[in-house]
Design an enzyme around this catalytic site. Structure first.
Site, PDB file in Angstrom:
ATOM      1  N   LYS A  14      32.794 -29.672   4.884  1.00 29.09           N
ATOM      2  CA  LYS A  14      32.657 -28.649   3.833  1.00 29.09           C
ATOM      3  C   LYS A  14      33.814 -27.653   3.882  1.00 29.09           C
ATOM      4  O   LYS A  14      34.431 -27.351   2.865  1.00 29.09           O
ATOM      5  CB  LYS A  14      31.320 -27.889   4.000  1.00 29.09           C
ATOM      6  CG  LYS A  14      30.089 -28.776   3.936  1.00 29.09           C
ATOM      7  CD  LYS A  14      28.799 -27.963   3.979  1.00 29.09           C
ATOM      8  CE  LYS A  14      28.554 -27.216   5.277  1.00 29.09           C
ATOM      9  NZ  LYS A  14      28.255 -28.065   6.441  1.00 29.09           N
ATOM     10  N   ARG A  88      21.048 -22.593   2.780  1.00 29.75           N
ATOM     11  CA  ARG A  88      20.621 -23.520   3.819  1.00 29.75           C
ATOM     12  C   ARG A  88      19.104 -23.636   3.881  1.00 29.75           C
ATOM     13  O   ARG A  88      18.590 -24.410   4.698  1.00 29.75           O
ATOM     14  CB  ARG A  88      21.119 -23.023   5.180  1.00 29.75           C
ATOM     15  CG  ARG A  88      22.376 -23.729   5.699  1.00 29.75           C
ATOM     16  CD  ARG A  88      22.731 -23.029   6.980  1.00 29.75           C
ATOM     17  NE  ARG A  88      23.534 -23.749   7.913  1.00 29.75           N
ATOM     18  CZ  ARG A  88      24.862 -23.607   8.040  1.00 29.75           C
ATOM     19  NH1 ARG A  88      25.542 -22.863   7.210  1.00 29.75           N
ATOM     20  NH2 ARG A  88      25.508 -24.233   8.995  1.00 29.75           N
ATOM     21  N   ARG A 127      36.693 -30.726  17.374  1.00 23.71           N
ATOM     22  CA  ARG A 127      37.231 -29.811  16.365  1.00 23.71           C
ATOM     23  C   ARG A 127      37.808 -28.518  16.949  1.00 23.71           C
ATOM     24  O   ARG A 127      37.252 -27.947  17.865  1.00 23.71           O
ATOM     25  CB  ARG A 127      36.075 -29.482  15.409  1.00 23.71           C
ATOM     26  CG  ARG A 127      36.365 -28.412  14.398  1.00 23.71           C
ATOM     27  CD  ARG A 127      35.365 -28.487  13.286  1.00 23.71           C
ATOM     28  NE  ARG A 127      34.132 -27.780  13.568  1.00 23.71           N
ATOM     29  CZ  ARG A 127      33.204 -27.545  12.646  1.00 23.71           C
ATOM     30  NH1 ARG A 127      33.359 -27.982  11.410  1.00 23.71           N
ATOM     31  NH2 ARG A 127      32.112 -26.899  12.954  1.00 23.71           N
ATOM     32  N   ARG A 161      34.978 -23.338  18.382  1.00 20.01           N
ATOM     33  CA  ARG A 161      33.770 -22.557  18.150  1.00 20.01           C
ATOM     34  C   ARG A 161      32.807 -22.684  19.326  1.00 20.01           C
ATOM     35  O   ARG A 161      32.660 -23.762  19.878  1.00 20.01           O
ATOM     36  CB  ARG A 161      33.075 -23.038  16.870  1.00 20.01           C
ATOM     37  CG  ARG A 161      33.701 -22.488  15.625  1.00 20.01           C
ATOM     38  CD  ARG A 161      33.167 -23.142  14.395  1.00 20.01           C
ATOM     39  NE  ARG A 161      31.710 -23.216  14.321  1.00 20.01           N
ATOM     40  CZ  ARG A 161      31.058 -23.543  13.213  1.00 20.01           C
ATOM     41  NH1 ARG A 161      31.726 -23.802  12.104  1.00 20.01           N
ATOM     42  NH2 ARG A 161      29.745 -23.610  13.208  1.00 20.01           N
ATOM     43  N   ARG A 172      21.659 -27.742  15.631  1.00 16.41           N
ATOM     44  CA  ARG A 172      22.145 -27.503  14.260  1.00 16.41           C
ATOM     45  C   ARG A 172      21.735 -28.658  13.340  1.00 16.41           C
ATOM     46  O   ARG A 172      21.399 -28.445  12.176  1.00 16.41           O
ATOM     47  CB  ARG A 172      23.672 -27.317  14.260  1.00 16.41           C
ATOM     48  CG  ARG A 172      24.083 -25.958  14.820  1.00 16.41           C
ATOM     49  CD  ARG A 172      25.486 -25.958  15.372  1.00 16.41           C
ATOM     50  NE  ARG A 172      26.518 -26.030  14.364  1.00 16.41           N
ATOM     51  CZ  ARG A 172      27.777 -26.389  14.610  1.00 16.41           C
ATOM     52  NH1 ARG A 172      28.152 -26.723  15.840  1.00 16.41           N
ATOM     53  NH2 ARG A 172      28.647 -26.414  13.650  1.00 16.41           N
TER      54      ARG A 172
HETATM   55  P1  AMP Z   1      28.673 -22.860   9.820  1.00 18.06           P
HETATM   56  O1  AMP Z   1      29.985 -22.232  10.067  1.00 18.06           O
HETATM   57  O2  AMP Z   1      28.360 -22.993   8.353  1.00 18.06           O
HETATM   58  O3  AMP Z   1      28.469 -24.148  10.567  1.00 18.06           O
HETATM   59  O4  AMP Z   1      27.566 -21.844  10.381  1.00 18.06           O
HETATM   60  C1  AMP Z   1      27.511 -21.510  11.756  1.00 18.06           C
HETATM   61  C2  AMP Z   1      26.177 -20.869  12.113  1.00 18.06           C
HETATM   62  O5  AMP Z   1      25.998 -19.666  11.352  1.00 18.06           O
HETATM   63  C3  AMP Z   1      24.936 -21.692  11.801  1.00 18.06           C
HETATM   64  O6  AMP Z   1      24.625 -22.624  12.811  1.00 18.06           O
HETATM   65  C4  AMP Z   1      23.879 -20.588  11.674  1.00 18.06           C
HETATM   66  O7  AMP Z   1      23.500 -20.096  12.937  1.00 18.06           O
HETATM   67  C5  AMP Z   1      24.656 -19.493  10.959  1.00 18.06           C
HETATM   68  N1  AMP Z   1      24.595 -19.629   9.486  1.00 18.06           N
HETATM   69  C6  AMP Z   1      25.651 -19.846   8.634  1.00 18.06           C
HETATM   70  N2  AMP Z   1      25.243 -19.893   7.352  1.00 18.06           N
HETATM   71  C7  AMP Z   1      23.893 -19.711   7.375  1.00 18.06           C
HETATM   72  C8  AMP Z   1      22.882 -19.673   6.374  1.00 18.06           C
HETATM   73  N3  AMP Z   1      23.179 -19.844   5.078  1.00 18.06           N
HETATM   74  N4  AMP Z   1      21.598 -19.446   6.767  1.00 18.06           N
HETATM   75  C9  AMP Z   1      21.278 -19.247   8.066  1.00 18.06           C
HETATM   76  N5  AMP Z   1      22.180 -19.302   9.061  1.00 18.06           N
HETATM   77  C10 AMP Z   1      23.487 -19.521   8.739  1.00 18.06           C
END
Ligand code: AMP
Length: 218
Positions: A14, A88, A127, A161, A172
């Site tokens: 994404k 999400r 990554r 990360r 996740r």
């Molecule tokens: P990402 O960078 O999109 O993989 O997000 C990393 C982490 O941020 C996720 O594993 C969640 O802990 C939190 N997070 C990001 N976006 C959301 C969302 N829309 N709703 C809830 N938690 C989120």
């Protein structure tokens, strides 16, 4: 204005595709993950509150992420929004619908990026990104040309990360299947859903997405 959601599990690509759309089409990427990581690294109260939850690979509350999106929707300017990692959950999807309606906007497409779990583990555990320009790399499939240096901007601030490890990834993925994947049915029934093959080469995925965007533009 063309507003899209990129929907898919962690590691589906994404962020990589969103960066391309920003560059090639002048769209605005709204990544709640990036916003939360920013809050963590700048040490805000909210950042401190979400750090443990994020590192474990669980979702932060709907209230927090909806608040973040609401703030950015009012401020950002561009040719359309790319929602990356948001919504999400079903309540987040409902909230987004209301926010867009309130500002006289609509959703043009939800693009589901299809991948399998084995590929995700490989992608995520290899990554790393440039902390300065945000370019995304991978130990095997997209290494840097010169060790320790970003190809794009020359920075040596390359980062992994905290949640890109096998244990957090498992959590996740569980969160994705339990709470996020129902959005596929939700948007299918709203008539907004399109799917692309997230396992294809980056350029091929981009081409499939461009076809959807050109068809849905407006
Ligand atoms: P990402 O960078 O999109 O993989 O997000 C990393 C982490 O941020 C996720 O594993 C969640 O802990 C939190 N997070 C990001 N976006 C959301 C969302 N829309 N709703 C809830 N938690 C989120």
């Amino acid at each position: 204005m063309t507003n899209i959601i990129l929907l898919g599990p962690p590691g589906a690509g994404k962020g990589t595709q969103a960066r391309r759309l920003v560059e090639e089409r002048g769209m605005v990427q709204l990544s709640t993950g990036d916003m939360l990581r920013e809050a963590m690294s700048s040490g805000t109260e909210m950042g401190k509150k979400v750090a443990d939850v994020m590192n474990r690979g669980e979702l932060v509350t709907d209230e927090i992420v909806i608040g973040l999106i609401e703030e950015k929707l009012g401020a950002a300017q561009g040719t359309g929004f790319i929602f990356d990692g948001f919504p999400r959950t079903l309540p987040q999807a409902d909230a987004l619908g209301k926010l867009l309606a309130r500002t006289g906007q609509k959703l043009n497409a939800v693009i589901e990026m299809r991948v399998d779990d084995e590929a995700l583990v490989r992608r995520i555990t290899g990554r790393f990104t440039c902390g300065d320009c945000g370019e995304v790399y991978h130990d095997e499939t997209k290494p840097v040309k010169e060790a320790g240096k970003c190809d794009e901007c020359g920075s040596s601030n390359l980062k992994r990360r905290a949640d890109d490890n096998e244990e957090s990834l498992k959590q996740r993925l569980m969160e994705y299947y339990k709470k996020t994947s129902p959005l596929i049915g939700y948007y299918y029934h709203a008539g907004d859903l399109f799917s692309v093959d997230g396992l294809a080469e980056i350029d091929e995925v981009a081409a499939q997405m461009a076809a959807v965007l050109d068809q849905q533009a407006g």
